[in-house]
Structures are given as structure tokens and as C-alpha cells.
Enzyme design. Structure first.
Site, mmCIF file in Angstrom:
data_model
loop_
_atom_site.group_PDB
_atom_site.id
_atom_site.type_symbol
_atom_site.label_atom_id
_atom_site.label_comp_id
_atom_site.label_asym_id
_atom_site.label_seq_id
_atom_site.Cartn_x
_atom_site.Cartn_y
_atom_site.Cartn_z
ATOM 1 N N SER A 1 0.815 -1.213 0.000
ATOM 2 C CA SER A 1 0.000 0.000 0.000
ATOM 3 C C SER A 1 0.854 1.271 0.000
ATOM 4 O O SER A 1 1.691 1.457 -0.874
ATOM 5 C CB SER A 1 -0.967 -0.038 1.180
ATOM 6 O OG SER A 1 -1.918 0.982 1.057
ATOM 7 N N HIS A 2 0.687 2.101 1.021
ATOM 8 C CA HIS A 2 1.363 3.396 1.070
ATOM 9 C C HIS A 2 2.722 3.312 1.759
ATOM 10 O O HIS A 2 3.380 4.325 1.923
ATOM 11 C CB HIS A 2 0.468 4.365 1.838
ATOM 12 C CG HIS A 2 -0.007 3.755 3.118
ATOM 13 N ND1 HIS A 2 -1.035 2.840 3.147
ATOM 14 C CD2 HIS A 2 0.441 3.863 4.375
ATOM 15 C CE1 HIS A 2 -1.204 2.422 4.386
ATOM 16 N NE2 HIS A 2 -0.323 3.030 5.160
ATOM 17 N N ASP B 1 -0.639 1.794 -4.068
ATOM 18 C CA ASP B 1 -1.364 0.813 -4.874
ATOM 19 C C ASP B 1 -2.682 1.341 -5.410
ATOM 20 O O ASP B 1 -3.475 0.577 -5.973
ATOM 21 C CB ASP B 1 -1.591 -0.473 -4.071
ATOM 22 C CG ASP B 1 -2.443 -0.233 -2.833
ATOM 23 O OD1 ASP B 1 -2.391 0.886 -2.279
ATOM 24 O OD2 ASP B 1 -3.165 -1.161 -2.425
ATOM 25 N N ASP C 1 -2.460 6.639 -3.361
ATOM 26 C CA ASP C 1 -1.338 6.023 -2.644
ATOM 27 C C ASP C 1 -0.615 4.994 -3.519
ATOM 28 O O ASP C 1 -0.889 4.868 -4.709
ATOM 29 C CB ASP C 1 -1.813 5.405 -1.334
ATOM 30 C CG ASP C 1 -2.609 4.136 -1.540
ATOM 31 O OD1 ASP C 1 -3.271 4.024 -2.589
ATOM 32 O OD2 ASP C 1 -2.566 3.245 -0.674
ATOM 33 N N LYS D 1 -11.345 -0.307 -2.010
ATOM 34 C CA LYS D 1 -11.493 1.136 -2.136
ATOM 35 C C LYS D 1 -10.764 1.556 -3.405
ATOM 36 O O LYS D 1 -9.905 0.840 -3.893
ATOM 37 C CB LYS D 1 -10.982 1.848 -0.906
ATOM 38 C CG LYS D 1 -9.574 1.495 -0.506
ATOM 39 C CD LYS D 1 -9.324 1.966 0.918
ATOM 40 C CE LYS D 1 -7.944 1.535 1.392
ATOM 41 N NZ LYS D 1 -7.995 0.854 2.682
ATOM 42 N N ASP E 1 -5.476 2.665 -4.000
ATOM 43 C CA ASP E 1 -6.809 2.520 -3.416
ATOM 44 C C ASP E 1 -7.213 3.709 -2.539
ATOM 45 O O ASP E 1 -8.394 3.925 -2.311
ATOM 46 C CB ASP E 1 -6.987 1.180 -2.673
ATOM 47 C CG ASP E 1 -5.955 0.937 -1.599
ATOM 48 O OD1 ASP E 1 -5.057 1.787 -1.423
ATOM 49 O OD2 ASP E 1 -6.041 -0.121 -0.938
ATOM 50 N N ARG E 2 -6.240 4.490 -2.069
ATOM 51 C CA ARG E 2 -6.602 5.646 -1.235
ATOM 52 C C ARG E 2 -6.700 6.921 -2.068
ATOM 53 O O ARG E 2 -6.169 6.979 -3.176
ATOM 54 C CB ARG E 2 -5.555 5.857 -0.151
ATOM 55 C CG ARG E 2 -5.498 4.722 0.838
ATOM 56 C CD ARG E 2 -4.546 5.042 1.979
ATOM 57 N NE ARG E 2 -4.611 3.980 2.968
ATOM 58 C CZ ARG E 2 -4.134 4.062 4.195
ATOM 59 N NH1 ARG E 2 -3.530 5.165 4.586
ATOM 60 N NH2 ARG E 2 -4.245 3.053 5.039
HETATM 61 C C1 G1P Z 1 -5.280 1.486 8.186
HETATM 62 C C2 G1P Z 1 -6.528 2.339 8.186
HETATM 63 C C3 G1P Z 1 -7.740 1.506 7.812
HETATM 64 C C4 G1P Z 1 -7.484 0.825 6.472
HETATM 65 C C5 G1P Z 1 -6.174 0.054 6.512
HETATM 66 C C6 G1P Z 1 -5.816 -0.512 5.147
HETATM 67 O O1 G1P Z 1 -5.412 0.461 9.138
HETATM 68 O O2 G1P Z 1 -6.728 2.960 9.423
HETATM 69 O O3 G1P Z 1 -8.870 2.321 7.747
HETATM 70 O O4 G1P Z 1 -8.533 -0.048 6.162
HETATM 71 O O5 G1P Z 1 -5.114 0.911 6.919
HETATM 72 O O6 G1P Z 1 -5.648 0.492 4.190
HETATM 73 P P1 G1P Z 1 -4.794 0.555 10.622
HETATM 74 O O7 G1P Z 1 -3.330 0.840 10.463
HETATM 75 O O8 G1P Z 1 -5.491 1.683 11.298
HETATM 76 O O9 G1P Z 1 -5.105 -0.784 11.236
HETATM 77 ZN ZN ZN Z 2 -3.315 1.365 -0.485
#
Ligand code: G1P
Ligand code: ZN
Length: 543
Positions: free
Chosen positions: A113-114, A279, A277, A376, A281-282
Site C-alpha cells: 500500500s502506502h 497501490d 497512494d 477502495k 486505493d486511497r
Molecule cells: C489502516 C486504516 C484503515 C485501512 C487500513 C488498510 O489500518 O486505518 O482504515 O482499512 O489501513 O488500508 P490501521 O493501520 O489503522 O489498522
Molecule cells: Zn493502499
């Protein structure tokens, strides 16, 4: 060609309850590590014989090497076909779209992800089920159990597959289909949104910047925004995916995308800006001089949804994660449709979307999406905003101000205490949980506690129950504070404190959120003993 059966040592695989395996890149590159996980997935889903799989990732360091390994393993495990994004690229929402459109037996998505990428950065992999969504706990638990016992993996002795051009190749008995990673997703966007109106908006001189942060969304944003919708070249910033994401931290929030926020707060800023981000999705949404919180974004999209052709028939319901502000609930109430409150994590939206109970979903952590995929979707949110801007021909600020004037404003902020001592953070929450019954009636400055609980959720579709999803403290005067530990960090622990307060339409709607929230920030710190227990006087990140 030869199938090798290679002995492997069990790994401490994906933790149950998490939606993927995320580790340092170097760990994934250790002999047998990635292979162990991949074989565990294949075994846990009942083998790959004759099946079709979708594979792609966000382009970070090790992406293509990992895909070559996965392809040889899929072939050795008897897969009929593997669909791979060209150059190994597939954003997470696009992967979800491909799994659904091509009806594959799920897919493997390579991303952290990010999180920063590179040899010293993070890598990750997750299995998505045939609906296109993250695997539910029953499946991730089976993968985890298998990863602890799997003793060998199967891999074909073969060279690399050319992923640089679309086309079909064979690998042992498996057909590898390399395809354009953008086309299927872009086709869905074209059906959902009023591309003619957006094209006319850009033609009228509307200006925008989209920051792809050197991650996977560059090719998607260029193809759709610049090539198809006529935004001028240069609209997409940092549009070339790089293995190290340009050394940055591709998380679209005011801290990590600070340069874009600064640009939007300066005189002469463009009309609109957005970022996604690693990948894809954000999303982050900005107008000239305006930052739109993800919670408000969900509410505004819901309130204006019928302006988009794909949602012209209205919404069946709106779902938000528990820590997300209650702004979306007010829209649902006005529209007379159900509002759902789910635990944090996208997988909880899957059953609601599958059952048609909700159309839009969102999380405060910059995630927004709908039933078009089961993840997302960053670019989707950006195009939704463009559709609304193109039809209303008002600024982002005007749209937001009108929304608050109609519904009231949920002031909102999340405070993150990062890299704190895990034991101390766990003790803080355990202590809070132990004191829930004592809290009601207590006064903290101008606020008094009305109720406190530990959020638990019963899925209305499959009846499954998720407990211990975060401590909620409700105050008499309507503010709320929520406490939970991050489940996605890779170093130490992160305490997230979510703060909100509602001001009705006759109240003060233009305050600075940190000022508006000052009493609830102070009350939350006092109730949980944040400063004493964590040795921190201020959060690392406020979003
Ligand atoms: C975080 C975000 C959550 C999201 C997840 C994956 O998780 O808060 O909303 O679904 O990343 O992108 P957390 O680190 O809070 O468990
Ligand atoms: Zn992501």
C-alpha cells in the site's frame, strides 16, 4: 519442462485477521519466503488445478521478480491461465475489477500500500477472492495455518515470461495472458461517470493536479485524465511508477502529500487537486484553499451521487467504518436509506456490497469506494468529484460549505502516535477497556462522558461477529473519541485517536478543526492517560 518440489521451512505468515502479508522487502527476498506464502495460498484454496488467476502489483522493488516466481509456481501447480498486468502492474482496485470482469478464481496482489518501497522498504502480498475483495477471515486463517506447516513448494524450471507487451505466452501447460492494466478499470469509470461533462469542464479552462506519488496510479491517471478527458499534459504529477516510489512515502495525506497541500493553499492554486497512494486505493481531495477530510468526502459524494450516471438511480445504503465521522449518517438519514457502521478494514464492506445493502462505502483513512469493485478506489473517488464539479460548476469550497449549511458539520481529526512502545500502547487500551463502566458521568473540562464501550459488530448478512474493534467514548454534548491500535504498521505500535464533534447548521461552521476539537482532544488525552503512558506530549500525525 520440469516441476521441482523444493523443501521449504514454515514461516510466521500473515497474521490472522489481517488482509495480507506485509514485511520488509529483504524478508520477502529470503529464499523460500514468498514461495511458502504463495504455496500456502494455492493449497488453502484447494489447489490451482485448471484454475485462472489474476496477478499484478504496484510496481515497487521486487514486484516483477516476485511475479516471475508466482508464474512459475502457478504453472507447476497446474493453473490453466494467469492474467498479468503489463510490466507486472495492477492497482489494487484495477486488480479487483479484473478478477470480477474476467471471473478469475481470485488473484494475488503485490503491494504494501502506502508504505515506502525499495530494498530497505516494505513489500506485501495478499490473496483476493473471486468476488474481487480481500479474503475473509476464514480464508486468511486457512492460509496462515498452511504457512506454518507447508513443507515444500512446487515450481517450474523455466525462464522469465516477457511482461513488457500485451499478448499470450505459454509457460509449461499454463497460458500467461499479459494485458493492458488500465483498460478494464477505465471502462468501468466511463460507465459510471459523465465523461462528456468532465471533458467540457476541462475544456472550459478548469485546472487540476493529480499527484501519483511515483506509484502505480500514474498510468491510470494519465490515460483517463489527460488522454481521455482532455486535462492538459502536466496535470498528472510524478506519473512514472518507480521501484522506490521516488524515495517517498506514497500516503495521500496532508503530511506525506504536503507539497500538494501547500500548492493548493497558495494564491493562484489550481481549481482542484488529488493524490492516490502506492497501490491506488486511497485518495486525497483538495480544492483551492480547501482540504476535504475523507469523512466529509464520503458524505458529499453520497449527497450528490445522483449527478453521476452510475448512481443516478440513487443509493441503497451508505457504509462507513466506525472511526469515520458520522457525516455520512446524516446524509443517509436525509435520503431515508440505511447507514452501516463497520469495523475498520475494507473487508467488512464486502458482504454489504454483495448483498446490495450499501452502494457507497468509506473510511476516514482516505478510502472511498462503491459496489463497482470490492476494494477502495482512489481514481474512482477523484472522477466522482470531477463529475460533481462538472455538473454543479461550483468550487470545492462552495460545495463543502453548502453541504455543511444543509447538514451541519462534523469537525473531525485523527491523531496518530507512531512508533510507540507496543507494550505501553496495549496496556493503555487494556486499561481503558477495564474502566469502561466507570467512565459515564465523569467530567473532563467542559465535557462529561455519556457512554463508553468497545465496538463490536455483527455482520447483518453472514451473522459473523467481530469484537474488540475499538474503544468509543461518547460525551453528553455530542463529541466522540475513539481509540484503537493500528493493525498495519511494521515498526512498534501506532495508537490512533479519532476525535469528532458535531455543530449543527446554525452553529459555527468555519472553525479550524483542531481548535473546534480542543476540549475533546484534552478529554481523550486525560481519560486514556496518553501523555503519561506513552511519554508523548503530542501526536506525530494529525489528519
Ligand atoms: C489502516 C486504516 C484503515 C485501512 C487500513 C488498510 O489500518 O486505518 O482504515 O482499512 O489501513 O488500508 P490501521 O493501520 O489503522 O489498522
Ligand atoms: Zn493502499
Amino acid at each position: 519442462m520440469n516441476v521441482r518440489r523444493v523443501p521449504t521451512t514454515p514461516i510466521e505468515g500473515q497474521k490472522p485477521g489481517t488482509s495480507g502479508l506485509r514485511k520488509k522487502t529483504a524478508v520477502f527476498m529470503e529464499p523460500g519466503y514468498l514461495e511458502n506464502f504463495v504455496q500456502s495460498v494455492f493449497d488453502a484454496v484447494g489447489g490451482l488445478d485448471g484454475k485462472t488467476l489474476t496477478v499484478g502489483g504496484d510496481g515497487r522493488y521486487f514486484n516483477e521478480r516476485a511475479i516471475q516466481t508466482i508464474l512459475r509456481m502457478a504453472a507447476a501447480n497446474g493453473a490453466a491461465r494467469v492474467l498479468v498486468g503489463r510490466d507486472g502492474l495492477l492497482s489494487t482496485p484495477a486488480a479487483s475489477a479484473v478478477i470480477r470482469a474476467r471471473k478469475t478464481d481470485g488473484g494475488l496482489i503485490l503491494s504494501a500500500s502506502h508504505n515506502p518501497a525499495g530494498e530497505d522498504g516494505d513489500f506485501g502480498i495478499k490473496y483476493n477472492i473471486p468476488s474481487g475483495g480481500p479474503a475473509p477471515e476464514s480464508v486468511t486463517d486457512a492460509i496462515y495455518r498452511r504457512s506454518l506447516e507447508v513443507g515444500e513448494y512446487r515450481i517450474l524450471d523455466a525462464g522469465d515470461v516477457d511482461l513488457s507487451a500485451a499478448g499470450t505466452r505459454t509457460l509449461g501447460g499454463t497460458c500467461v495472458e499479459v494485458f493492458d492494466p488500465v483498460a478494464i478499470h477505465a471502462g468501468i469509470m466511463r460507465r459510471l461517470f459523465d465523461f462528456d461533462a468532465i471533458r467540457a469542464l476541462f475544456a472550459s479552462g478548469f485546472t487540476m493536479r493529480f499527484d501519483a506519488m511515483h506509484a502505480v496510479t500514474g498510468p491510470y491517471a494519465k490515460a483517463v485524465l489527460e488522454d481521455e478527458l482532455g486535462a492538459p499534459p502536466g496535470t498528472v504529477l510524478n506519473g512514472e511508477p518507480r521501484p522506490d516510489f521516488g524515495g517517498g512515502h506514497p500516503d495521500p495525506n496532508p503530511v506525506h502529500a504536503g507539497a500538494l497541500v501547500d500548492l493548493m493553499m497558495r494564491p493562484g492554486a489550481p481549481d482542484f487537486a488529488a493524490a492516490s497512494d502506492g497501490d491506488g486505493d486511497r485518495n486525497m481531495i483538495l480544492g483551492r484553499g480547501t482540504y476535504v477530510t475523507p469523512s466529509d468526502s464520503l458524505a458529499v459524494l453520497a449527497a450528490n451521487a445522483t449527478l453521476a450516471p452510475g448512481y443516478a438511480g440513487g443509493l441503497s445504503g451508505i457504509a462507513r467504518s466506525m472511526p469515520t465521522s458520522r457525516a455520512a449518517d446524516r446524509v443517509a438519514a436525509r435520503l431515508g436509506i440505511p447507514a452501516f457502521e463497520t469495523p475498520t478494514g475494507w473487508k467488512f464492506f464486502g458482504t454489504l456490497l454483495d448483498a446490495g445493502l450499501a452502494t457507497l462505502c468509506g473510511e476516514e483513512s482516505a478510502g472511498t469506494g462503491s459496489g463497482h469493485v470490492r476494494e477502495k478506489d482512489g481514481l474512482w473517488a477523484v472522477l466522482f468529484w470531477l463529475n460533481i464539479l462538472a455538473r454543479r460548476r461550483e468550487s470545492v469550497h462552495e460545495i463543502l460549505a453548502a453541504h455543511w449549511a444543509g447538514h451541519g458539520r462534523d469537525y473531525y481529526s485523527r491523531h496518530d502516535y507512531e512508533g510507540v512502545d507496543r507494550a505501553a500502547a496495549e496496556a493503555l487500551l487494556a486499561d481503558l477497556r477495564g474502566r469502561l463502566a466507570e467512565l459515564p458521568g465523569r467530567r473532563h473540562g467542559p465535557l462529561s462522558v455519556a457512554a463508553a464501550d468497545d465496538f463490536s459488530y455483527r455482520d447483518p448478512v453472514d451473522g459473523s461477529i467481530a469484537r474488540g474493534q475499538g474503544v468509543r467514548i461518547f460525551f453528553e454534548e455530542n463529541p466522540r473519541a475513539v481509540f484503537r491500535l493500528s493493525g498495519t504498521g511494521t515498526a512498534g505500535a501506532t495508537l490512533r485517536v479519532y476525535l469528532e464533534r458535531f455543530e449543527d447548521a446554525s452553529g459555527a461552521l468555519g472553525l479550524d478543526p483542531q481548535e473546534a476539537l480542543a476540549p475533546v482532544i484534552a478529554a481523550a488525552a486525560e481519560i486514556a492517560g496518553i501523555h503519561v503512558r506513552l511519554g508523548r506530549t503530542a501526536p506525530d500525525v494529525r489528519t
